[in-house]
Scaffold this active site. Structure first.
Site, PDB file in Angstrom:
ATOM      1  N   LEU A  90      -7.730  15.523  -0.003  1.00 10.56           N
ATOM      2  CA  LEU A  90      -7.405  16.773  -0.700  1.00 10.56           C
ATOM      3  C   LEU A  90      -6.258  16.646  -1.708  1.00 10.56           C
ATOM      4  CD1 LEU A  90      -7.850  19.793  -1.062  1.00 10.56           C
ATOM      5  CD2 LEU A  90      -6.379  20.186   0.925  1.00 10.56           C
TER       6      LEU A  90
ATOM      7  N   SER B 283      -4.338   6.868  13.714  1.00  9.06           N
ATOM      8  CA  SER B 283      -4.654   8.090  12.970  1.00  9.06           C
ATOM      9  C   SER B 283      -4.985   9.222  13.938  1.00  9.06           C
ATOM     10  CB  SER B 283      -5.874   7.798  12.089  1.00  9.06           C
ATOM     11  OG  SER B 283      -6.396   8.981  11.566  1.00  9.06           O
ATOM     12  N   ALA B 284      -4.684  10.422  13.517  1.00  9.43           N
ATOM     13  CA  ALA B 284      -5.055  11.599  14.310  1.00  9.43           C
ATOM     14  C   ALA B 284      -6.568  11.712  14.474  1.00  9.43           C
ATOM     15  CB  ALA B 284      -4.521  12.854  13.620  1.00  9.43           C
ATOM     16  N   THR B 285      -7.303  10.957  13.679  1.00  9.96           N
ATOM     17  CA  THR B 285      -8.758  11.006  13.776  1.00  9.96           C
ATOM     18  C   THR B 285      -9.243  10.592  15.170  1.00  9.96           C
ATOM     19  OG1 THR B 285     -10.738  10.499  12.481  1.00  9.96           O
ATOM     20  CG2 THR B 285      -9.283   8.665  12.925  1.00  9.96           C
TER      21      THR B 285
ATOM     22  N   ASN C  86      -3.493  -8.354   0.805  1.00 13.75           N
ATOM     23  CA  ASN C  86      -4.505  -9.018  -0.032  1.00 13.75           C
ATOM     24  C   ASN C  86      -4.767  -8.252  -1.328  1.00 13.75           C
ATOM     25  OD1 ASN C  86      -5.990  -6.850   0.787  1.00 13.75           O
ATOM     26  ND2 ASN C  86      -7.624  -8.011   1.783  1.00 13.75           N
TER      27      ASN C  86
ATOM     28  N   GLY D 181     -18.853  15.901   9.022  1.00 14.77           N
ATOM     29  CA  GLY D 181     -17.860  15.184   9.826  1.00 14.77           C
ATOM     30  C   GLY D 181     -16.503  15.859   9.896  1.00 14.77           C
TER      31      GLY D 181
ATOM     32  N   LYS E 101      -9.795   2.447  14.509  1.00 15.70           N
ATOM     33  CA  LYS E 101      -8.452   2.839  14.965  1.00 15.70           C
ATOM     34  C   LYS E 101      -8.424   2.934  16.488  1.00 15.70           C
ATOM     35  CE  LYS E 101      -6.518   2.816  11.070  1.00 15.70           C
ATOM     36  NZ  LYS E 101      -5.584   1.744  10.761  1.00 15.70           N
TER      37      LYS E 101
ATOM     38  N   TYR F 233     -14.614   3.994  10.500  1.00 15.45           N
ATOM     39  CA  TYR F 233     -13.176   3.887  10.266  1.00 15.45           C
ATOM     40  C   TYR F 233     -12.399   4.380  11.493  1.00 15.45           C
ATOM     41  CZ  TYR F 233      -8.478   5.183   8.971  1.00 15.45           C
ATOM     42  OH  TYR F 233      -7.111   5.328   8.987  1.00 15.45           O
TER      43      TYR F 233
ATOM     44  N   GLY G 170       0.821  -1.215   0.000  1.00 12.52           N
ATOM     45  CA  GLY G 170       0.000   0.000   0.000  1.00 12.52           C
ATOM     46  C   GLY G 170       0.855   1.265   0.000  1.00 12.52           C
TER      47      GLY G 170
ATOM     48  N   TYR H 119      -0.880   8.968  12.703  1.00 15.20           N
ATOM     49  CA  TYR H 119      -0.471   9.787  11.565  1.00 15.20           C
ATOM     50  C   TYR H 119      -1.415  10.958  11.416  1.00 15.20           C
ATOM     51  CZ  TYR H 119       0.980   5.045  10.014  1.00 15.20           C
ATOM     52  OH  TYR H 119       1.450   3.764   9.916  1.00 15.20           O
TER      53      TYR H 119
HETATM   54  P1  NAD Z   1      -3.456   1.753   1.541  1.00 11.72           P
HETATM   55  O1  NAD Z   1      -4.864   1.368   1.256  1.00 11.72           O
HETATM   56  O2  NAD Z   1      -2.636   2.293   0.438  1.00 11.72           O
HETATM   57  O3  NAD Z   1      -2.681   0.519   2.179  1.00 11.72           O
HETATM   58  C1  NAD Z   1      -3.319  -0.462   2.958  1.00 11.72           C
HETATM   59  C2  NAD Z   1      -2.914  -1.810   2.390  1.00 11.72           C
HETATM   60  O4  NAD Z   1      -3.538  -2.823   3.182  1.00 11.72           O
HETATM   61  C3  NAD Z   1      -3.368  -2.003   0.955  1.00 11.72           C
HETATM   62  O5  NAD Z   1      -2.276  -2.457   0.184  1.00 11.72           O
HETATM   63  C4  NAD Z   1      -4.461  -3.060   1.054  1.00 11.72           C
HETATM   64  O6  NAD Z   1      -4.501  -3.870  -0.095  1.00 11.72           O
HETATM   65  C5  NAD Z   1      -4.056  -3.816   2.307  1.00 11.72           C
HETATM   66  N1  NAD Z   1      -5.137  -4.475   3.047  1.00 11.72           N
HETATM   67  C6  NAD Z   1      -6.319  -3.958   3.462  1.00 11.72           C
HETATM   68  N2  NAD Z   1      -7.015  -4.873   4.143  1.00 11.72           N
HETATM   69  C7  NAD Z   1      -6.241  -5.992   4.187  1.00 11.72           C
HETATM   70  C8  NAD Z   1      -6.390  -7.282   4.745  1.00 11.72           C
HETATM   71  N3  NAD Z   1      -7.499  -7.643   5.417  1.00 11.72           N
HETATM   72  N4  NAD Z   1      -5.386  -8.175   4.596  1.00 11.72           N
HETATM   73  C9  NAD Z   1      -4.271  -7.861   3.900  1.00 11.72           C
HETATM   74  N5  NAD Z   1      -4.073  -6.665   3.333  1.00 11.72           N
HETATM   75  C10 NAD Z   1      -5.047  -5.737   3.485  1.00 11.72           C
HETATM   76  O7  NAD Z   1      -3.503   2.762   2.775  1.00 11.72           O
HETATM   77  P2  NAD Z   1      -2.335   3.624   3.420  1.00 11.72           P
HETATM   78  O8  NAD Z   1      -2.667   5.048   3.188  1.00 11.72           O
HETATM   79  O9  NAD Z   1      -1.021   3.091   3.046  1.00 11.72           O
HETATM   80  O10 NAD Z   1      -2.633   3.347   4.953  1.00 11.72           O
HETATM   81  C11 NAD Z   1      -1.926   2.364   5.686  1.00 11.72           C
HETATM   82  C12 NAD Z   1      -2.479   2.324   7.104  1.00 11.72           C
HETATM   83  O11 NAD Z   1      -2.337   3.608   7.681  1.00 11.72           O
HETATM   84  C13 NAD Z   1      -3.968   1.981   7.176  1.00 11.72           C
HETATM   85  O12 NAD Z   1      -4.180   1.189   8.326  1.00 11.72           O
HETATM   86  C14 NAD Z   1      -4.617   3.329   7.344  1.00 11.72           C
HETATM   87  O13 NAD Z   1      -5.841   3.243   8.017  1.00 11.72           O
HETATM   88  C15 NAD Z   1      -3.582   4.055   8.195  1.00 11.72           C
HETATM   89  N6  NAD Z   1      -3.657   5.526   8.072  1.00 11.72           N
HETATM   90  C16 NAD Z   1      -3.619   6.093   6.825  1.00 11.72           C
HETATM   91  C17 NAD Z   1      -3.714   7.473   6.707  1.00 11.72           C
HETATM   92  C18 NAD Z   1      -3.733   8.131   5.361  1.00 11.72           C
HETATM   93  O14 NAD Z   1      -4.188   9.275   5.271  1.00 11.72           O
HETATM   94  N7  NAD Z   1      -3.258   7.501   4.301  1.00 11.72           N
HETATM   95  C19 NAD Z   1      -3.818   8.260   7.870  1.00 11.72           C
HETATM   96  C20 NAD Z   1      -3.836   7.640   9.106  1.00 11.72           C
HETATM   97  C21 NAD Z   1      -3.750   6.261   9.193  1.00 11.72           C
HETATM   98  C1  WQD Z   2      -8.180  17.716   4.309  1.00 11.43           C
HETATM   99  C2  WQD Z   2      -8.848  19.077   4.228  1.00 11.43           C
HETATM  100  C3  WQD Z   2     -11.215  18.970   3.891  1.00 11.43           C
HETATM  101  C4  WQD Z   2     -11.033  17.192  -0.110  1.00 11.43           C
HETATM  102  C5  WQD Z   2      -8.712  12.077   6.344  1.00 11.43           C
HETATM  103  C6  WQD Z   2      -9.260  11.091   7.329  1.00 11.43           C
HETATM  104  C7  WQD Z   2      -8.256  10.824   8.400  1.00 11.43           C
HETATM  105  C8  WQD Z   2      -6.915  10.415   7.801  1.00 11.43           C
HETATM  106  C9  WQD Z   2      -6.457  11.361   6.764  1.00 11.43           C
HETATM  107  C10 WQD Z   2      -6.822   8.050   7.682  1.00 11.43           C
HETATM  108  C11 WQD Z   2     -10.170  19.156   4.983  1.00 11.43           C
HETATM  109  C12 WQD Z   2     -10.545  19.617   2.683  1.00 11.43           C
HETATM  110  C13 WQD Z   2     -10.724  17.730   1.109  1.00 11.43           C
HETATM  111  C14 WQD Z   2     -11.586  18.033  -1.109  1.00 11.43           C
HETATM  112  C15 WQD Z   2     -11.447  19.895   0.417  1.00 11.43           C
HETATM  113  N1  WQD Z   2      -6.981   9.144   7.145  1.00 11.43           N
HETATM  114  N2  WQD Z   2     -10.928  19.040   1.385  1.00 11.43           N
HETATM  115  N3  WQD Z   2     -11.773  19.368  -0.801  1.00 11.43           N
HETATM  116  O1  WQD Z   2     -10.345  14.747   6.391  1.00 11.43           O
HETATM  117  O2  WQD Z   2      -8.211  15.675   7.380  1.00 11.43           O
HETATM  118  O3  WQD Z   2      -8.433  13.277   7.039  1.00 11.43           O
HETATM  119  O4  WQD Z   2      -7.479  11.576   5.804  1.00 11.43           O
HETATM  120  O5  WQD Z   2      -6.651   7.819   8.842  1.00 11.43           O
HETATM  121  O6  WQD Z   2      -8.780   9.826   9.208  1.00 11.43           O
HETATM  122  O7  WQD Z   2     -10.439  11.616   7.889  1.00 11.43           O
HETATM  123  O8  WQD Z   2      -8.167  14.702   5.074  1.00 11.43           O
HETATM  124  O9  WQD Z   2      -7.501  15.174   2.774  1.00 11.43           O
HETATM  125  O10 WQD Z   2      -9.873  14.454   3.227  1.00 11.43           O
HETATM  126  O11 WQD Z   2      -9.127  16.710   3.946  1.00 11.43           O
HETATM  127  O12 WQD Z   2     -11.651  21.073   0.644  1.00 11.43           O
HETATM  128  O13 WQD Z   2     -11.920  17.621  -2.245  1.00 11.43           O
HETATM  129  O14 WQD Z   2      -9.175  19.331   2.855  1.00 11.43           O
HETATM  130  O15 WQD Z   2     -12.438  19.601   4.161  1.00 11.43           O
HETATM  131  O16 WQD Z   2     -10.259  20.455   5.530  1.00 11.43           O
HETATM  132  P1  WQD Z   2      -8.888  14.691   6.519  1.00 11.43           P
HETATM  133  P2  WQD Z   2      -8.668  15.200   3.677  1.00 11.43           P
END
Ligand code: NAD
Ligand code: WQD
Length: 330
Positions: free
Chosen positions: A199, A124-126, A32, A291, A152, A148, A10, A176
């Site tokens: 974004l 996640s910071a969420t 997967n 949200g 976390k 989601y 990923g 993150y």
């Molecule tokens: P991504 O979707 O690119 O990577 C996740 C990977 O996990 C993918 O390759 C997917 O195929 C695999 N996967 C999902 N479910 C699976 C399962 N049951 N078994 C095996 N593989 C599985 O996402 P990412 O952005 O690289 O995120 C990685 C992790 O970080 C995730 O847990 C996500 O929730 C967390 N996270 C991401 C962000 C973000 O903004 N990208 C922010 C905070 C936390």
């Molecule tokens: C950023 C800012 C939007 C899209 C999400 C998840 C969080 C984490 C990271 C996994 C916000 C604005 C967005 C658009 C816009 N992921 N926006 N137009 O919401 O901070 O976080 O991703 O853990 O859990 O909630 O990120 O990139 O969606 O939004 O104006 O088309 O951009 O309103 O202010 P977010 P985002």
């Protein structure tokens, strides 16, 4: 160390695999491929010179995952695998709870059974919800607005409870902020199929003329320019944080914010992208997205104090690397 990386093909996982290899570790990936492609393995090899061992297995399948533990001896696990689309999690909550929680439970059970004592988890910071910025690790977690986010918070709890009664099992929970950018080679990065939710991926599709215009979700927040403020972090800085987190993991439970500590508004990110890449991004202001919160950024001092980790890449680097990746993956 020999490290099992779930979700290693990923977005964040692939960058972390590259940094783990660069730091001298061996990596076994399990994924997967529900949200990534097998070709990523070749790209990792091009960058790092090493093609990691790969298993096309779902982490919810305990027997198949256990078969991997029988074949390898791991020193640590970095658990990225999970579904991550916030909006989708509202429409199919059970799929999110099942996938994300069962994966975390299975890997934790096997870690205990096979005495793999270092476990790093992608949170996640969420989990902070809507409270006063900057968010620091000792703040209470607030309920999130979507399944989601709950997966976390629940996974964090599962891991903390497990570590508290299994003395050798050490857990690092990494929260993150907003990961963006791509590897400077342009080979790996993030380019979601369809209409992006986040974004930066949306901006890169507008830049690439795959989408006509960016919708900015609200300009009436209590922020300097009225648009949402977030803490964007370059994915390579984030990846390096994982290497330090697993190498320096000694306490039963460690929790770190991985963010830059800087708040950046939607319009500031848009302008940075335009400046970095000399491309105009058309946009319109629309209603707030349900949200969303006004501001989210990290107090990132703990990761610096305890791990010696801080971000090095700038907002301009994030925008340049994103565009380089988007262009080379047309
Ligand atoms: P991504 O979707 O690119 O990577 C996740 C990977 O996990 C993918 O390759 C997917 O195929 C695999 N996967 C999902 N479910 C699976 C399962 N049951 N078994 C095996 N593989 C599985 O996402 P990412 O952005 O690289 O995120 C990685 C992790 O970080 C995730 O847990 C996500 O929730 C967390 N996270 C991401 C962000 C973000 O903004 N990208 C922010 C905070 C936390
Ligand atoms: C950023 C800012 C939007 C899209 C999400 C998840 C969080 C984490 C990271 C996994 C916000 C604005 C967005 C658009 C816009 N992921 N926006 N137009 O919401 O901070 O976080 O991703 O853990 O859990 O909630 O990120 O990139 O969606 O939004 O104006 O088309 O951009 O309103 O202010 P977010 P985002």
């Amino acid at each position: 160390m020999n490290i099992l990386v779930s979700g290693g093909t990923g977005y964040i996982g692939s960058h972390t695999v590259v940094e783990l290899i660069a730091a001298g570790h061996s990596v076994v990936i399990v994924d997967n491929l529900v949200n990534s492609k097998i070709e990523t393995l070749d790209k990792i090899e091009k960058i790092s010179g090493v093609k990691p061992t790969f298993y096309h297995v779902d982490c919810t399948d305990l027997d198949k995952i256990e078969a991997i533990f029988k074949l390898h001896t791991f020193d640590g696990i970095i658990h990225f695998a999970g579904l991550k689309a916030v909006g989708e999690s509202v429409t199919i909550p059970l799929a999110y709870y099942y996938n994300n929680l069962v994966s975390t439970i299975n890997l934790s059970q096997l870690a205990l059974k096979y005495k793999v004592n270092k476990f790093v988890f992608s949170s996640s910071a969420t989990v902070y919800g809507d409270q006063k910025v900057p968010f620091s690790e000792d703040m209470a977690l607030l309920p999130t607005t979507n399944p989601y986010g709950e997966t976390k918070a629940m996974s964090e709890r599962i891991l903390r409870d497990t570590a508290s009664v299994n003395k050798d099992f050490h857990v690092s929970i990494l929260r993150y902020f907003n990961p963006v950018g791509a590897h400077s080679s342009g080979l790996i990065g993030e380019s979601p199929n369809g209409i992006p939710n986040n974004l930066m991926p949306y901006i890169q599709k507008v830049a690439n003329k795959k989408l006509p215009i960016l919708s900015v979700y609200g300009n009436d927040y209590d922020t300097p320019d009225g648009t949402g403020v977030r803490d964007y972090i370059h994915v390579v800085d984030l990846a390096k944080g994982h290497v330090l987190a697993i190498e320096k993991l000694v306490d039963p439970v460690e929790i770190y914010n991985l963010g830059s500590g800087d708040g950046v508004s939607v319009l500031e990110l848009l302008t940075a992208f335009e400046t970095a890449n000399k491309i105009e991004i058309p946009y319109k202001i629309v209603d707030r997205r349900a949200g969303d919160i006004a501001s989210s950024y990290a107090d990132a001092s703990k990761a610096y104090k305890k791990l010696g980790w801080k971000t090095h890449k700038t907002l301009i680097d994030m925008c340049k690397d994103t565009w380089k990746f988007e262009k080379s993956n047309k």
